[in-house]
Design an enzyme around this catalytic site. Structure first.
Site: not given
Ligand SMILES: [Zn+2]
Ligand SMILES: [Zn+2]
Ligand SMILES: [Zn+2]
Ligand SMILES: [Zn+2]
Ligand SMILES: [Zn+2]
Ligand SMILES: [Zn+2]
Ligand SMILES: [Zn+2]
Lengths: 178, 508
Positions: A79, A88-90, A178
């Protein structure tokens, strides 16, 4: 302006109740919009033993817009982009999910949790995500190699320990949005 | 860009006289009207200039930014807006989910995304919000520091606007120089001083300093012509030495700050600091007296406000009687009686075109029809506010009473319910007994009285009597299971239906 007070309170919250293994400081004392967070790799994860730098950037529209969190230290993770940006993919931070009332402490907790439990179903690095799902031993090996190579010693936030030569250790995978 | 402010917050309707237009829109509960107010420029409060149209282009004082206020003590978390994390200003509550925010914060979040900032429920800007009145009082009571630079005034938030707009000497007001659009503290805003935003070289260090900041420059950063204080070894600009010795030098002998309340201690300032921190035993008394003084100040302020209101009332009353008088005279001369039926408080809407009306305003206390209109509006607004308050009070009283009454009724209903249940139980039991005895009677052959049948059956075969006893005790055991008695009161089967099947009493 008005967000200044809010940021000050968030900062106090985060420093007073810092999540396990995290320490938080302002990037420079005159600007509350950029934080430097040092995160010890969680003991229950493959990243244990590493020290990771996180940069939290609060946009001028904060808290109406989500903060941006990036890894300043390279990390092998489905991620996190495998480059010197470290996006970051949050889920929490996606524009359609962000709530102005969300607390930054929760965001930091979520980042830490992401190291313990990667989310391969919502990846930024689909190659690493595939590897994580299909060949965990290989993934663990690669992740540990990254820790050895980039996440030892003093944490730097200026991007010097995420040099572009890093591709050798894991190779940059095909990226998915993402 | 001027910071968003909250014009309505804590501005007592009776005292300050902002342009009635701006105030009316701010008081409307709909959030879109709040938006309109925030966007508009007519939010500042111009004291005593109701009809002064020329001063509306710029507020008379820099509007208070309620989110930047500093409070005397820690404010309860429940009064904090989850977005700006400061005590609410003009709180507003979402109707579907009951979350409260400052109007400004909610509006801004809503512009980004039309959902609740906490649970992301879709929200309609015109329907889904209402004013959060409950916490208004609590917010009004919070003690807050005056935002003006160099002012130490602390008061309940409700009264801050009055101090800030009318009395505080540090309040930023427009620069007296018309070509300058900056703000300057009220005590520096005199025409003879001119614009203090121009830069001038400091006479001691020749650094370029803004005139308004010169004093601060001397205190903080000036490096020219300094001397060491003989007592405390600190560098001080020469012409500030006197004030340093009097106000700051830790070696100067001073008396305790509670000395007027009985403390006799005198010592160098640095010892006094320690003594005051300890704290000084006279502090408690001093605090008490200070509080009393403050109370007295507030009381006198309120009294002054009252007297202005009374004065205005008297004036309008005078004006009213004068007008009546004039009308009567007019009526008697014109022999036109219909004019008298117009109620006194309805202003003549055709202001400019009616020479009669214009004349009456010019002769009266009001300078122009607009003034008169605005004053009337204001009066009506105050009345409306009072009425609204009364309605709220009545509403609260009403719901309290309703609650009390229904509670008693509910109790009684519950009691009745349980009684009905008990009666029902008894009825079933009795019915069963009767049914069984009748069944036995039939089994024996239907001869003799039921009593005899009963006697004979009990004396008969052991199996029958055993069954009877079992049946009865079975019914008894079952009866208490039936709660509330609802079954019996509404659904009890008529006796005749089950008559033929005496052995199977109605079960639950
Ligand atoms: Zn909500
Ligand atoms: Zn707020
Ligand atoms: Zn003040
Ligand atoms: Zn100026
Ligand atoms: Zn100087
Ligand atoms: Zn000194
Ligand atoms: Zn003392």
């Amino acid at each position: 302006m008005a967000s200044q007070k809010r940021i000050a309170k968030e900062f106090a919250d985060c420093t007073n109740n810092a999540p396990a293994g995290m320490s938080i400081a302002l990037a420079n004392d005159s600007d509350v919009h950029k934080w430097h967070v040092t995160l010890d790799g969680p003991a229950e994860s493959v990243y244990s033993g590493g020290k990771f730098g996180l940069v939290v950037t609060l946009p001028p529209e904060y808290p109406f817009k989500a903060p941006v969190v990036t890894f300043a230290t390279r990390i092998y993770h489905p991620n996190v982009t495998n480059d010197n940006v470290g996006s970051i993919c949050l889920g929490l931070l996606k524009p359609e999910n962000w709530k102005p009332a969300s607390k930054l402490l929760g965001v930091l907790e979520a980042v830490r949790l992401l190291l313990v439990e990667p989310q391969p179903d919502d990846p930024l690095e689909s190659r690493i995500a595939d590897e994580y799902r299909r060949d965990r031993a290989e993934f663990d090996k690669n992740a540990r190699a990254y820790v050895q190579r980039y996440a030892k010693g003093l944490v730097k936030f200026d991007g010097t320990n995420v040099g572009p030569d890093a591709g050798a250790a894991g190779g940059s995978g095909k990226r998915s949005t993402g | 860009m001027p910071p968003p402010n909250t014009p309505e917050e804590g501005v007592p309707a009776a005292v300050s006289s902002p342009p009635a237009r701006a105030r009316r829109s701010a008081r409307n509960a709909s959030i879109s009207s709040v938006a309109a107010t925030i966007g508009s420029e007519t939010q500042g409060i111009c004291v005593g200039s109701v009809g002064d149209l020329s001063s509306r282009t710029r507020p008379c004082v820099l509007p208070i930014n309620y989110q930047e206020l500093r409070y005397e003590s820690e404010v309860d978390k429940s009064l904090e807006c989850p977005i700006c994390r400061t005590p609410f200003s003009v709180p507003i509550t979402t109707k579907p989910c009951g979350h409260t925010f400052c109007s400004v914060c909610l509006l801004r979040a809503h512009q980004m995304r039309p959902v609740c900032p906490i649970d992301r429920r879709p929200l309609d800007i015109d329907r889904d919000f209402c004013k959060a009145r409950v916490i208004h009082d609590q917010l009004d009571r919070l003690r807050v520091k005056c935002p003006s630079q160099g002012c130490d005034y602390v008061c309940p938030r409700e009264l801050l606007a009055v101090h800030y707009e009318r009395y505080c000497e540090g309040t930023p007001v427009p620069c007296p120089d018309n070509s300058c659009d900056l703000w300057i503290a009220r005590h520096d805003a005199t025409p003879d001083k001119g614009c203090l935003h121009k830069y001038t070289p400091c006479q001691y260090c020749s650094k370029q300093v803004m005139k308004a900041a010169l004093e601060e420059h001397y205190d903080r950063e000036c490096s020219g012509n300094t001397v060491k204080c003989a007592e405390c070894d600190v560098d001080v600009v020469q012409h500030r030495m006197e004030s340093h010795v009097v106000n700051d030098c830790p070696s100067t002998v001073v008396s305790c700050k509670w000395s007027s309340y009985g403390c006799g201690k005198k010592a160098p300032r640095r010892d006094i600091w320690a003594h005051e921190k300890k704290p000084c035993v006279y502090q408690a008394i001093g605090r008490l007296v200070k509080d009393r003084e403050e109370d007295r100040l507030i009381i006198s302020e309120l009294r002054a406000r009252l007297s202005t209101v009374e004065g205005r009332l008297r004036m309008s009353e005078k004006e009213k009687t004068e007008r009546k008088e004039r009308k009567r005279r007019q009526a008697s001369s014109n022999v036109d009686n219909t004019e008298n039926t117009i109620p006194a408080f309805v202003p003549d809407l055709n202001l400019s075109n009616s020479p009669r009306a214009a004349a009456s305003y010019n002769n009266g206390t009001w300078d122009s029809p607009e003034d008169y209109m605005l004053a009337q509006f204001e009066r009506m607004e105050t009345q409306m506010e009072d009425l609204r308050k009364n309605i709220h009070e009545l509403d609260g009283l009403h719901s309290m009473r309703l609650l009390n009454d229904t509670m008693r009724l509910n109790e009684q209903i519950a009691e009745l319910g349980s009684k009905v249940g008990v009666i029902g139980m008894h009825t079933t039991w009795l019915m069963n007994v009767q049914r069984q005895s009748r069944g036995q009677q039939r089994a024996v052959g239907g001869v003799g009285s039921p009593l005899g049948a009963f006697a004979s059956s009990s004396g008969g075969s052991g199996a029958t009597s055993g069954a009877t006893a079992g049946g009865v005790s079975d019914t008894l055991r079952n009866a208490p299971d039936n709660e509330g008695g609802r079954y019996y009161s509404s659904n009890m089967p008529p006796r005749r239906n089950s008559d033929g099947r005496g052995e199977n009493p109605p079960r639950l």
